[in-house]
Scaffold this motif. Structure first.
Motif, mmCIF file in Angstrom:
data_model
loop_
_atom_site.group_PDB
_atom_site.id
_atom_site.type_symbol
_atom_site.label_atom_id
_atom_site.label_comp_id
_atom_site.label_asym_id
_atom_site.label_seq_id
_atom_site.Cartn_x
_atom_site.Cartn_y
_atom_site.Cartn_z
ATOM 1 N N UNK A 159 -30.277 -39.240 122.874
ATOM 2 C CA UNK A 159 -30.106 -37.786 122.946
ATOM 3 C C UNK A 159 -31.369 -37.205 123.554
ATOM 4 N N UNK A 160 -31.372 -35.890 123.729
ATOM 5 C CA UNK A 160 -32.570 -35.188 124.167
ATOM 6 C C UNK A 160 -33.150 -34.432 122.991
ATOM 7 N N UNK A 161 -34.418 -34.678 122.706
ATOM 8 C CA UNK A 161 -35.094 -33.946 121.655
ATOM 9 C C UNK A 161 -35.683 -32.649 122.196
ATOM 10 N N UNK A 254 -38.249 -20.581 131.232
ATOM 11 C CA UNK A 254 -37.192 -19.762 131.837
ATOM 12 C C UNK A 254 -35.961 -19.725 130.941
ATOM 13 N N UNK A 255 -36.224 -19.570 129.647
ATOM 14 C CA UNK A 255 -35.189 -19.418 128.613
ATOM 15 C C UNK A 255 -34.340 -20.671 128.423
ATOM 16 N N UNK A 256 -34.810 -21.821 128.929
ATOM 17 C CA UNK A 256 -34.140 -23.097 128.695
ATOM 18 C C UNK A 256 -35.064 -23.978 127.866
ATOM 19 N N UNK A 257 -34.554 -24.600 126.778
ATOM 20 C CA UNK A 257 -35.416 -25.443 125.937
ATOM 21 C C UNK A 257 -36.066 -26.578 126.724
ATOM 22 N N UNK A 258 -37.326 -26.832 126.428
ATOM 23 C CA UNK A 258 -38.037 -27.966 127.010
ATOM 24 C C UNK A 258 -37.686 -29.197 126.176
ATOM 25 N N UNK A 259 -37.109 -30.196 126.800
ATOM 26 C CA UNK A 259 -36.602 -31.358 126.062
ATOM 27 C C UNK A 259 -37.238 -32.646 126.564
ATOM 28 N N UNK A 260 -37.039 -33.691 125.798
ATOM 29 C CA UNK A 260 -37.522 -35.025 126.157
ATOM 30 C C UNK A 260 -36.443 -36.037 125.786
ATOM 31 N N UNK A 261 -36.357 -37.159 126.485
ATOM 32 C CA UNK A 261 -35.331 -38.164 126.170
ATOM 33 C C UNK A 261 -35.755 -39.053 125.008
ATOM 34 N N UNK A 285 -24.662 -41.079 117.981
ATOM 35 C CA UNK A 285 -23.685 -40.052 117.585
ATOM 36 C C UNK A 285 -24.353 -38.999 116.707
ATOM 37 N N UNK A 286 -25.169 -39.467 115.747
ATOM 38 C CA UNK A 286 -25.882 -38.539 114.864
ATOM 39 C C UNK A 286 -26.856 -37.667 115.662
ATOM 40 N N UNK A 287 -27.633 -38.278 116.550
ATOM 41 C CA UNK A 287 -28.635 -37.540 117.299
ATOM 42 C C UNK A 287 -27.999 -36.495 118.208
ATOM 43 N N UNK A 288 -26.882 -36.831 118.830
ATOM 44 C CA UNK A 288 -26.238 -35.878 119.732
ATOM 45 C C UNK A 288 -25.676 -34.683 118.968
ATOM 46 N N UNK A 289 -25.126 -34.945 117.778
ATOM 47 C CA UNK A 289 -24.647 -33.832 116.959
ATOM 48 C C UNK A 289 -25.808 -32.925 116.561
ATOM 49 N N UNK A 290 -26.893 -33.549 116.103
ATOM 50 C CA UNK A 290 -28.049 -32.760 115.653
ATOM 51 C C UNK A 290 -28.661 -31.972 116.809
ATOM 52 N N UNK A 291 -28.777 -32.613 117.973
ATOM 53 C CA UNK A 291 -29.357 -31.922 119.128
ATOM 54 C C UNK A 291 -28.460 -30.789 119.593
ATOM 55 N N UNK A 292 -27.158 -31.034 119.597
ATOM 56 C CA UNK A 292 -26.221 -29.993 120.027
ATOM 57 C C UNK A 292 -26.320 -28.763 119.120
ATOM 58 N N UNK A 293 -26.400 -29.009 117.810
ATOM 59 C CA UNK A 293 -26.527 -27.885 116.875
ATOM 60 C C UNK A 293 -27.837 -27.134 117.111
ATOM 61 N N UNK A 294 -28.895 -27.868 117.332
ATOM 62 C CA UNK A 294 -30.197 -27.227 117.536
ATOM 63 C C UNK A 294 -30.205 -26.399 118.814
ATOM 64 N N UNK A 295 -29.652 -26.948 119.895
ATOM 65 C CA UNK A 295 -29.634 -26.225 121.160
ATOM 66 C C UNK A 295 -28.730 -25.001 121.080
ATOM 67 N N UNK A 296 -27.641 -25.128 120.339
ATOM 68 C CA UNK A 296 -26.761 -23.967 120.164
ATOM 69 C C UNK A 296 -27.470 -22.854 119.410
ATOM 70 N N UNK A 297 -28.236 -23.224 118.376
ATOM 71 C CA UNK A 297 -28.988 -22.212 117.628
ATOM 72 C C UNK A 297 -30.015 -21.524 118.532
#
Length: 306
Positions: A159-161, A254-261, A285-297
């Motif tokens: 996932x991307x952190x 530019x209002x986009x989260x700075x992420x890392x792989x 699967x766990x990491x993608x769910x957690x990252x998706x929730x975080x990015x949505x927030x």
């Protein structure tokens, strides 16, 4: 000293009432069984079997020996069975090499939320740049880092952190949904060395703006950075979770989260490779769910602030 197979052969001969019957039971030829029994008697220095006309029977020494050997074989069978049962019940352990931040902020939450039925993930911390070198050297089952392993190993992007700015809860930026890189550069910063994922992607974002760091302190360990934040000595840019009394606000460009792989890698020739792949699939699967929730927030908060 006779081995257990020879003793089991003797018991089979006595119970079957003949050398040929005993040989059939243990799966050897009659001549081989006869040689075994002669050799056993020679080693013990006593005659165990009465041979000749009529049914085979034991001598007095043979009868006593039969009783003792039967008990010994029963105990051996119990010990072997108990050992196999304990081995089957013992959970498999996988040796995992990862940066300390990844262990604390990714692997541990994964085990808490979705660790039921998994093998024990015995984690060892290593520098992000050296995770897969250390994993190879130690014969570890799995490496997890922010960089891909060298060719020859299987790897999967988990996932991307999200890189986060740590600050005291009382800081003016603490209630923001995201902190822009330009805003960070105005703060006294606590940075990790350039081998960390947070520092590497922040360097890229700063360079893309043609900017430079101003007042800043560089430390090697995330926990030291968090201590400096806790004591009001700056804003730290990390991938870890914050200390009590502090908050971690996503860093945005530019209002986009700075992420890392976050990348998992393992040797396909490892005897545990199949199990490792199963664990990695669940971890991803766990990491993608957690990252998706975080990015949505983050997106919702930034939208509200906009």
């Amino acid at each position: 000293m006779p081995d257990l197979r020879v003793l089991a052969s003797f018991v089979a001969v006595v119970q079957e009432g003949s050398v040929s019957g005993g040989a059939r039971r243990v799966g050897i030829t009659q001549p081989a069984m006869s040689r075994q029994m002669r050799a056993l008697e020679d080693e013990l220095g006593v005659t165990l079997l009465v041979r000749g006309a009529g049914a085979l029977r034991t001598t007095r020494d043979g009868a006593r020996f039969y009783d003792r050997v039967s008990d010994l074989l029963a105990q051996a069978e119990h010990v072997i069975g108990r050992t196999k049962q304990e081995a089957e019940q013992q959970r498999t352990s996988l040796h995992v090499i990862a940066p300390s931040a990844t262990i604390d902020s990714a692997i541990v939450p994964f085990l808490v939320a979705d660790g039921e039925g998994l093998p024990v993930l015995d984690c060892e911390a290593a520098d992000p740049f050296r995770v897969f070198d250390v994993a190879r050297a130690r014969g570890a089952d799995l490496g997890v880092s922010t960089r891909a392993p060298a060719p020859g190993w299987v790897h999967r992007r988990l996932a991307d952190g999200v890189v986060r700015a740590h600050m005291p809860a009382s800081h003016p930026l603490a209630r923001r949904g995201g902190v822009e890189v330009d805003e960070l550069l105005a703060e006294p910063l606590v940075l990790l060395t350039p081998n960390s994922a947070a520092r590497r992607v922040l360097d890229e974002a700063v360079h893309a703006r043609g900017a430079a760091y101003r007042e800043h302190t560089v430390v090697r360990h995330p926990s030291i950075a968090r201590v400096l934040v806790r004591t009001g000595q700056g804003v730290a840019v990390l991938t870890d979770d914050p200390f009590p009394g502090c908050v971690a606000v996503p860093v945005v460009a530019d209002r986009e989260p700075v992420t890392f792989p976050l990348i998992a890698g393992w040797d396909p020739a490892n005897p545990n490779a199949e199990l490792v792949e199963q664990v990695v699939t669940r971890f991803a699967r766990h990491m993608r769910r957690a990252t998706r929730r975080r990015l949505q927030r983050v997106a919702r908060t930034l939208e509200g602030e906009g």
